[in-house]
Design an enzyme around this catalytic site. Structure first.
Site, PDB file in Angstrom:
ATOM      1  N   ASP A 158     -37.612  15.304  25.760  1.00 59.44           N
ATOM      2  CA  ASP A 158     -36.626  15.001  26.794  1.00 59.44           C
ATOM      3  C   ASP A 158     -35.250  15.012  26.137  1.00 59.44           C
ATOM      4  O   ASP A 158     -34.900  14.096  25.380  1.00 59.44           O
ATOM      5  CB  ASP A 158     -36.896  13.622  27.415  1.00 59.44           C
ATOM      6  CG  ASP A 158     -38.140  13.607  28.302  1.00 59.44           C
ATOM      7  OD1 ASP A 158     -39.061  14.419  28.055  1.00 59.44           O
ATOM      8  OD2 ASP A 158     -38.195  12.783  29.222  1.00 59.44           O
ATOM      9  N   LYS A 221     -34.325  16.625  34.837  1.00 58.05           N
ATOM     10  CA  LYS A 221     -34.526  15.179  34.944  1.00 58.05           C
ATOM     11  C   LYS A 221     -33.201  14.506  35.284  1.00 58.05           C
ATOM     12  O   LYS A 221     -32.146  14.925  34.791  1.00 58.05           O
ATOM     13  CB  LYS A 221     -35.088  14.669  33.611  1.00 58.05           C
ATOM     14  CG  LYS A 221     -35.239  13.158  33.479  1.00 58.05           C
ATOM     15  CD  LYS A 221     -35.806  12.818  32.093  1.00 58.05           C
ATOM     16  CE  LYS A 221     -35.780  11.318  31.820  1.00 58.05           C
ATOM     17  NZ  LYS A 221     -36.296  11.003  30.466  1.00 58.05           N
ATOM     18  N   LYS A 257     -38.163  15.428  37.283  1.00 56.34           N
ATOM     19  CA  LYS A 257     -38.448  14.071  36.827  1.00 56.34           C
ATOM     20  C   LYS A 257     -37.305  13.130  37.193  1.00 56.34           C
ATOM     21  O   LYS A 257     -36.232  13.169  36.580  1.00 56.34           O
ATOM     22  CB  LYS A 257     -38.661  14.047  35.311  1.00 56.34           C
ATOM     23  CG  LYS A 257     -38.949  12.635  34.749  1.00 56.34           C
ATOM     24  CD  LYS A 257     -39.196  12.677  33.247  1.00 56.34           C
ATOM     25  CE  LYS A 257     -39.345  11.273  32.660  1.00 56.34           C
ATOM     26  NZ  LYS A 257     -39.597  11.289  31.198  1.00 56.34           N
TER      27      LYS A 257
END
Length: 321
Positions: A158, A221, A257
């Protein structure tokens, strides 16, 4: 458990500034769409239990605190392996199903510990990287951090983008940065954290989403969870529309996400409804949908206990890590 790696990976495409500059957001229309969601969808009884169990399989169970320890990470991994008590699953007729969370998400320091704790379970380890959460460390150090986490066994990374590139409209710099991150990840899948609360406008969110997908992001995300404003339904709608546009352009599916601030079971039901309506059932599985959360799992488990027993369980009976 379904792996994110079972989806044909987004290879990215050359940066097309004409597409990026053409992106617009009708804020008032988006706000009306989001405001209608809670009243339009009412999921009850067995259907609600099924949707909540599905949400569990999409959670990236996360600990990103300054006081994290190996002991806490090992407890988090144990919870990821058995996120819902076996007696609850049995009462729901799901005793024979392997219900786990989608991943465990930690700082680089704890990647090797988490990989060891999850060995043989099929649960991936995600590492936050690139100077998380601010993303202001030197670029070469960001790449080395990614490579170190992959070497320790992380199969998902991430990353955080440089917000300045978005705020100044330097889309080439954002694209180049993201391409470098993607290359450094190798076979590990990369989730691009936009830090939407820092991007000021929905148009910036939309354009940053498109540029990161063009550069090869496997997921986009919302947040690090450390911004003043994290995941919202409004930002989610904008990002999902960009995922849909990108798929229509390239044929490739990109995951989504939301992270930060999602702590109630009733809220994740609305997020799942929006995912299904905007992108379809494929985006209700962990290969294309993840939820960055920790306390959410405890509330989901409490709701499942209520579904089975008719009474709410105390939060302290559902420790996460």
């Amino acid at each position: 458990m379904t792996s994110a790696h079972e989806v044909a990976r987004n290879p990215g495409m050359p940066l097309d500034l004409s597409v990026v500059q053409a992106v617009r957001v009708n804020k008032s229309a988006a706000e009306r769409r989001v405001a209608s969601l809670p009243g339009r969808r009412s999921i009850k009884a067995d259907a609600q239990a099924a949707w909540l169990l599905n949400a569990v399989t999409c959670i990236d169970l996360t600990t990103l605190n300054g006081d994290d320890t190996q002991g806490r990470v090992k407890r988090l991994c144990a919870k990821a392996i058995t996120p819902v008590r076996p007696d609850i699953l049995a009462a729901l007729g799901m005793a024979d199903r392997q219900i786990t969370t989608g991943a465990v998400c930690v700082y680089h320091r704890f990647v090797a510990c988490a990989v060891e704790a999850l060995e043989g379970t099929g649960i991936p380890v995600a590492a936050v990287s690139t100077g998380f959460p601010a993303g202001l460390t030197p670029h070469e150090l960001k790449l080395k951090e990614i490579e170190a986490s992959v070497a320790d066994g992380a199969s998902e990374i991430d990353i955080v983008i440089t917000r300045e590139h978005v705020l100044t409209g330097n889309w080439q710099a954002l694209y180049d940065e993201m391409r470098d991150f993607r290359k450094a990840c190798g076979d590990a899948h990369v989730k691009a954290i936009l830090a939407t609360g820092d991007l000021k406008t929905l148009r910036n969110v939309a354009r940053a989403s498109m540029v990161c997908m063009m550069a090869g992001a496997d997921f986009i995300k919302t947040s690090t969870g450390k911004e003043a404003q994290n995941a919202t339904l409004l930002v989610t709608l904008v990002m999902l529309r960009m995922i849909r546009l990108y798929q229509s352009m390239t044929g490739f599916k990109v995951g989504y996400k939301p992270a930060g601030g999602i702590s109630k079971a009733k809220d994740i039901l609305v997020y799942q409804s929006l995912m299904k309506e905007e992108l379809g059932r494929d985006w209700l599985r962990p290969n294309l949908f993840r939820i960055g959360a920790s306390s959410l799992l405890a509330d989901i488990e409490r709701q499942l206990v209520h579904h089975v027993d008719g009474a709410y369980s105390a939060v302290k009976r559902h420790p996460i890590g």
